[in-house]
Design a protein around this motif. Structure first.
Motif, mmCIF file in Angstrom:
data_model
loop_
_atom_site.group_PDB
_atom_site.id
_atom_site.type_symbol
_atom_site.label_atom_id
_atom_site.label_comp_id
_atom_site.label_asym_id
_atom_site.label_seq_id
_atom_site.Cartn_x
_atom_site.Cartn_y
_atom_site.Cartn_z
ATOM 1 N N TRP A 96 24.503 -38.042 -36.007
ATOM 2 C CA TRP A 96 25.047 -37.367 -34.833
ATOM 3 C C TRP A 96 23.999 -36.455 -34.194
ATOM 4 O O TRP A 96 23.893 -36.380 -32.963
ATOM 5 C CB TRP A 96 26.290 -36.553 -35.197
ATOM 6 N N LEU A 97 23.212 -35.770 -35.016
ATOM 7 C CA LEU A 97 22.213 -34.840 -34.484
ATOM 8 C C LEU A 97 21.011 -35.542 -33.860
ATOM 9 O O LEU A 97 20.249 -34.924 -33.126
ATOM 10 C CB LEU A 97 21.744 -33.882 -35.580
ATOM 11 N N SER A 98 20.850 -36.818 -34.133
ATOM 12 C CA SER A 98 19.716 -37.566 -33.575
ATOM 13 C C SER A 98 19.980 -38.047 -32.152
ATOM 14 O O SER A 98 19.074 -38.542 -31.489
ATOM 15 C CB SER A 98 19.399 -38.777 -34.460
ATOM 16 N N ARG A 99 21.206 -37.902 -31.691
ATOM 17 C CA ARG A 99 21.596 -38.409 -30.371
ATOM 18 C C ARG A 99 21.765 -37.283 -29.386
ATOM 19 O O ARG A 99 22.161 -36.197 -29.780
ATOM 20 C CB ARG A 99 22.910 -39.196 -30.466
ATOM 21 N N PRO A 100 21.525 -37.499 -28.103
ATOM 22 C CA PRO A 100 20.999 -38.740 -27.537
ATOM 23 C C PRO A 100 19.550 -38.975 -27.995
ATOM 24 O O PRO A 100 18.800 -38.023 -28.234
ATOM 25 C CB PRO A 100 21.075 -38.550 -26.032
#
Length: 182
Positions: A96-100
């Protein structure tokens, strides 16, 4: 010196887990000028699915995680080892933290990893996988700032890890070095 904020993500959801206690120890031994905060909402975050990751229908738990990471200067990830690798809850948070893509809340932020297990291995495999995953996700993994804690049952027994001077001191060094990298 400006206040540095370190966000701690714990890969175990169990309230009294050793990994939770190691995270609490990080809060306890934080140097002056550092605000170390343990994020408590990983259990309520749905598995990453791009179909539900849309700006028109924000998910409160995901918004809270991303906001906490965006507000942090650095991240400390504390992980057990489940079946030889990273726990799903921690991997999911990293996803989740890698997006966007390329603009995630951890992009470019210093990251350190602490792992522990009842085995002498100290969850080293999980630590390696966490470091790899968070690095691919855009975090700046600090290669020389890490800690593995093995044989936790023998080391701590019924005591909280902060009561073990050696381990508390090792965690203090990790937090100090992480804050210095921020």
């Amino acid at each position: 010196m400006a206040q540095s904020r370190v966000l701690v993500l714990v890969g175990s959801l169990r309230t009294a887990s050793v990994n939770r206690q190691l995270a609490e120890t990080a809060v306890h031994v934080a140097p002056e000028g550092a605000d170390v905060v343990v994020f408590d909402g990983l259990g309520s975050i749905p598995f990453y699915n791009e179909d539900i990751d849309t700006p028109d229908a924000p998910i409160d738990s995901v918004v809270a995680l991303r906001s906490a990471a965006a507000d942090a200067d650095a991240l400390l990830l504390v992980t057990p080892e489940y079946n030889g690798t990273i726990p799903a809850v921690l991997k999911n948070a990293i996803d989740w933290l890698s997006r966007p893509y390329g603009q995630g809340a951890i992009s470019g932020k210093p990251v350190a990893v602490i792992s522990s297990s009842i085995s002498a291995n100290g969850a080293k495999w999980a630590q390696d996988d966490v470091r790899k995953s968070v690095g691919v996700a855009g975090g700046k993994v600090l290669e020389d700032v890490a800690l593995t804690v093995g044989a936790t049952g023998q080391k701590f027994g019924e005591l909280h890890p902060r009561e073990n001077a050696e381990v508390a001191g090792q965690i203090a060094v990790v937090v100090k070095d992480l804050v210095a990298a921020a």
